[in-house]
Design a protein around this motif. Structure first.
Motif, PDB file in Angstrom:
ATOM      1  N   GLU A  61      38.755  58.642  22.026  1.00  0.00           N
ATOM      2  CA  GLU A  61      39.079  59.514  20.940  1.00  0.00           C
ATOM      3  C   GLU A  61      38.527  60.980  21.506  1.00  0.00           C
ATOM      4  O   GLU A  61      39.236  62.060  21.499  1.00  0.00           O
ATOM      5  CB  GLU A  61      38.660  59.358  19.599  1.00  0.00           C
ATOM      6  CG  GLU A  61      39.488  58.041  18.886  1.00  0.00           C
ATOM      7  CD  GLU A  61      38.738  57.700  17.513  1.00  0.00           C
ATOM      8  OE1 GLU A  61      37.827  58.499  17.201  1.00  0.00           O
ATOM      9  OE2 GLU A  61      39.046  56.720  17.080  1.00  0.00           O
TER      10      GLU A  61
ATOM     11  N   ARG B 106      36.434  53.040  21.839  1.00  0.00           N
ATOM     12  CA  ARG B 106      37.210  53.831  20.965  1.00  0.00           C
ATOM     13  C   ARG B 106      36.671  55.355  20.631  1.00  0.00           C
ATOM     14  O   ARG B 106      37.519  56.086  20.531  1.00  0.00           O
ATOM     15  CB  ARG B 106      37.015  53.250  19.555  1.00  0.00           C
ATOM     16  CG  ARG B 106      38.067  51.941  19.373  1.00  0.00           C
ATOM     17  CD  ARG B 106      37.856  51.093  18.040  1.00  0.00           C
ATOM     18  NE  ARG B 106      38.630  49.990  17.699  1.00  0.00           N
ATOM     19  CZ  ARG B 106      38.853  49.010  18.568  1.00  0.00           C
ATOM     20  NH1 ARG B 106      38.820  48.993  19.866  1.00  0.00           N
ATOM     21  NH2 ARG B 106      39.692  47.871  18.109  1.00  0.00           N
TER      22      ARG B 106
ATOM     23  N   PHE C  13      43.914  49.135  21.599  1.00  0.00           N
ATOM     24  CA  PHE C  13      42.774  48.455  22.094  1.00  0.00           C
ATOM     25  C   PHE C  13      42.805  47.089  21.913  1.00  0.00           C
ATOM     26  O   PHE C  13      43.245  46.548  20.724  1.00  0.00           O
ATOM     27  CB  PHE C  13      41.390  48.826  21.583  1.00  0.00           C
ATOM     28  CG  PHE C  13      41.102  50.280  21.713  1.00  0.00           C
ATOM     29  CD1 PHE C  13      40.149  50.356  22.855  1.00  0.00           C
ATOM     30  CD2 PHE C  13      41.632  51.129  21.122  1.00  0.00           C
ATOM     31  CE1 PHE C  13      39.788  51.742  23.201  1.00  0.00           C
ATOM     32  CE2 PHE C  13      41.178  52.290  21.398  1.00  0.00           C
ATOM     33  CZ  PHE C  13      40.435  53.011  22.443  1.00  0.00           C
TER      34      PHE C  13
ATOM     35  N   GLU D 217      33.221  49.761  20.117  1.00  0.00           N
ATOM     36  CA  GLU D 217      33.001  50.945  18.946  1.00  0.00           C
ATOM     37  C   GLU D 217      33.068  51.993  20.087  1.00  0.00           C
ATOM     38  O   GLU D 217      33.415  53.199  19.649  1.00  0.00           O
ATOM     39  CB  GLU D 217      32.030  50.647  18.054  1.00  0.00           C
ATOM     40  CG  GLU D 217      32.047  49.902  17.002  1.00  0.00           C
ATOM     41  CD  GLU D 217      30.965  49.628  16.144  1.00  0.00           C
ATOM     42  OE1 GLU D 217      30.048  50.529  16.019  1.00  0.00           O
ATOM     43  OE2 GLU D 217      30.825  48.603  15.374  1.00  0.00           O
TER      44      GLU D 217
END
Length: 171
Positions: free
Chosen positions: A119, A115, A135, A112
């Motif tokens: 971003e 990601r 991913f 997490e």
């Protein structure tokens, strides 16, 4: 069981002792509550010490990053060096944000975090919506001591890819 007792002597109008009255209260529940409060307070003290330690360590990392940036900033404008340092600091801050929002203060879900980090990097480099990253990760938990350096490595890799992969800066 825990009891609290109070004893009162009874006296006549003339002041002579007529007997005693004893009142006993079961204070077991209060003792259990006090023990829970004490344990909770001790836990909070340990957590505050851990937070202090982590903040101190991360400020040392930030200081080291800024020193490294200053030492190897030949050919870069101050603005470029500032943006690179800012990205690294955001990388560290994101680890702490993920820890803060999780129920587990000892470990971070690294998939997490990756990601969210990528971003953020895409957004800060103006590439959000123009580049898509795929991913292939498994859910893995890392301690903050492992997550911060790995996050900094990913920050460098993605930042360098965004800066150097597109001739003329076109994405």
């Amino acid at each position: 069981l825990s009891f609290q007792s109070s004893i009162k002597s009874l006296k006549s109008a003339g002041g002579h002792s007529m007997g005693m009255v004893s009142v006993n209260h079961d204070i077991s529940e209060r003792k259990r509550a006090e023990a829970l409060i004490h344990a909770s307070l001790k836990e909070k003290e340990v957590l505050l010490q851990e937070i202090h330690h982590r903040v101190k360590n991360n400020l040392q990392i930030v200081s080291g990053l800024l020193t490294l940036q200053a030492d190897h900033g030949e050919g870069k404008t101050p603005g470029e060096m500032f943006l690179e340092s800012q990205g690294r600091i955001r990388t560290i801050a994101l680890v702490h944000e993920k820890l803060y929002r999780s129920h587990n203060l000892a470990e971070i879900a690294f998939d997490e975090y990756l990601r969210a980090l990528t971003e953020d990097l895409l957004s800060s480099h103006g590439a959000a919506g123009r580049i898509r990253i795929a991913f292939e990760t498994e859910s893995v938990l890392f301690s903050i001591e492992k997550a911060v350096p790995l996050g900094l490595i990913v920050n460098e890799l993605v930042t360098n890819a965004l800066k150097h992969a597109f001739p003329g800066g076109e994405m």
